[in-house]
Enzyme design. Structure first.
Site, PDB file in Angstrom:
ATOM      1  N   HIS A   1       6.846   4.182   9.359  1.00 35.98           N
ATOM      2  CA  HIS A   1       6.230   3.936  10.665  1.00 35.98           C
ATOM      3  C   HIS A   1       7.367   3.674  11.649  1.00 35.98           C
ATOM      4  CE1 HIS A   1       3.617   2.614  13.804  1.00 35.98           C
ATOM      5  NE2 HIS A   1       3.652   1.316  13.550  1.00 35.98           N
TER       6      HIS A   1
ATOM      7  N   SER B   1     -29.951  15.115  11.757  1.00 35.39           N
ATOM      8  CA  SER B   1     -31.207  15.626  12.323  1.00 35.39           C
ATOM      9  C   SER B   1     -31.064  15.904  13.809  1.00 35.39           C
ATOM     10  CB  SER B   1     -32.322  14.592  12.111  1.00 35.39           C
ATOM     11  OG  SER B   1     -32.100  13.454  12.947  1.00 35.39           O
TER      12      SER B   1
ATOM     13  N   GLU C   1       6.295  -6.752  11.164  1.00 34.93           N
ATOM     14  CA  GLU C   1       6.753  -8.027  11.702  1.00 34.93           C
ATOM     15  C   GLU C   1       7.918  -8.630  10.928  1.00 34.93           C
ATOM     16  OE1 GLU C   1       3.104  -8.911   9.075  1.00 34.93           O
ATOM     17  OE2 GLU C   1       3.788  -7.341  10.468  1.00 34.93           O
TER      18      GLU C   1
ATOM     19  N   ARG D   1      12.669 -11.699  -4.972  1.00 38.70           N
ATOM     20  CA  ARG D   1      12.336 -12.244  -6.296  1.00 38.70           C
ATOM     21  C   ARG D   1      11.417 -13.457  -6.130  1.00 38.70           C
ATOM     22  NH1 ARG D   1      14.686 -11.583 -11.246  1.00 38.70           N
ATOM     23  NH2 ARG D   1      16.536 -10.574 -10.317  1.00 38.70           N
TER      24      ARG D   1
ATOM     25  N   SER E   1       0.819  -1.208   0.000  1.00 42.31           N
ATOM     26  CA  SER E   1       0.000   0.000   0.000  1.00 42.31           C
ATOM     27  C   SER E   1       0.857   1.264   0.000  1.00 42.31           C
ATOM     28  CB  SER E   1      -0.941  -0.005   1.211  1.00 42.31           C
ATOM     29  OG  SER E   1      -1.641   1.219   1.301  1.00 42.31           O
TER      30      SER E   1
END
Length: 339
Positions: free
Chosen positions: A108, A252, A84, A49, A27
């Site tokens: 990260h 609403s 991981e 590969r 991603s």
């Protein structure tokens, strides 16, 4: 107040002449690689590969190398593989290719913060973490916009790591929206907490609990799905656009009153205490240890959880109802054949 950097704060010259090796093509990997290339940066993708990502990266026109070769080739090595696997991959294939003065980057902070990766002190280490999935990082970039990013510097022997990190963030579109300066610790702990307590763990359990409550009370599965799953996007989009107040302005009066009087009955003090325990487990490293142990054991519990979740009736009902809404399949953020 966190420092926010924009386009005018970043200097693309800090990337001039530097080759970027993007390790991973999932991603985030596909988005970083494609955005960097579109920004005029020389990019190669490092992969194993024979893996499923190799032909996808080649089909996108990238130079694809084995991870070890890419780490030796790149002046900046951006690690965008699952948490991981990163520790072992770093030790076996990335670290040997890192010479003093190179830049090791992450999307990260998990492996640096929990010391699964401990780079040589002569290596510059920074993080550019987009606050959105890679598919959004790519689609927003293509629209001339960007996704906000977090920037952190862990090691800076060359003295320019922050400037290089800002230039990298600019090249993937982050400074178009804003880049916030943080630390590896704060990014990691808040990211894990958000995923577990609210965005993924909390939300999915709330959705399934609402769905099950209606179905058990005798209401049709389709009605339960529409009310507790499908319409979540409508509410989240309003919050995303202008915060909780914007959402409450748009619904609403009946819904707003029910929101403010009944919501606290669902998210009680017990829920808040559970959140504090989740955060404590993250801060202590207990969650990281549990997850890495699960992975090293072959992920038996994780795989069982996945199987059970896939069998939940909400998935079958959802697939059936989404087939009635063909517009959901157009302009999809996720295309598993390409990324």
């Amino acid at each position: 107040m966190m420092k926010v950097y924009k386009d005018t704060d970043a200097n693309p010259q800090h990337l001039k002449g530097k080759k970027v090796a993007v390790i991973g093509y999932g991603s985030q990997g596909h988005a970083h690689a494609q955005n960097l290339r579109d920004s005029g940066i020389e990019v190669a993708v490092g992969l194993h590969r024979g893996g499923t990502s190799w032909p996808k990266a080649e089909a996108a026109g990238f130079r694809v190398m084995e991870t070890a070769d890419a780490a030796r080739w790149g002046d900046i090595v951006m690690v965008l593989v699952p948490d991981e696997v990163a520790g072992t991959l770093y030790a076996n294939e990335i670290a040997p290719g890192l010479s003093p003065g190179k830049y090791l980057a992450f999307g990260h902070g998990f492996n640096i913060h929990f010391k699964r990766i401990v780079p040589d002190p002569e290596i510059n280490v920074f993080m550019v973490a987009p606050k959105g999935p890679g598919h959004l990082v790519r689609s927003e970039f293509q629209k001339g916009r960007g996704v906000p990013c977090l920037l952190a510097v862990h090691q800076d022997p060359s003295g320019d790591t922050k400037q290089v990190g800002l230039a990298y963030a600019q090249a993937i579109g982050g400074t178009r929206a804003g880049v916030l300066e943080t630390t590896f610790k704060d990014e990691t702990e808040t990211d894990l907490f958000g995923e577990q307590a609210v965005l993924c763990g909390g939300l999915t359990e709330l959705i399934r609990a609402g769905y099950e409550t209606l179905v058990e009370a005798g209401y049709p599965e389709e009605m339960a799905y529409f009310e507790c799953v499908h319409e979540v996007k409508l509410i989240v989009d309003l919050i995303y656009e202008g915060g909780i107040a914007n959402m409450r302005y748009s619904i609403s009066n009946t819904a707003e009153y029910g929101d403010m009087t009944r919501g606290p009955r669902v998210i009680t003090n017990e829920s808040r205490q559970a959140m504090k325990k989740i955060l404590a487990d993250i801060q202590s490293g207990a969650f990281a240890k549990e997850w890495i142990t699960e992975y090293e054991c072959g992920m038996p519990h994780f795989n069982e959880l996945r199987k059970a979740a896939a069998k939940h009736p909400i998935e079958e009902v959802g697939a059936r109802l989404r087939a009635l809404m063909p517009w959901l399949a157009t302009n999809k953020l996720v295309d598993k054949s390409k990324n």
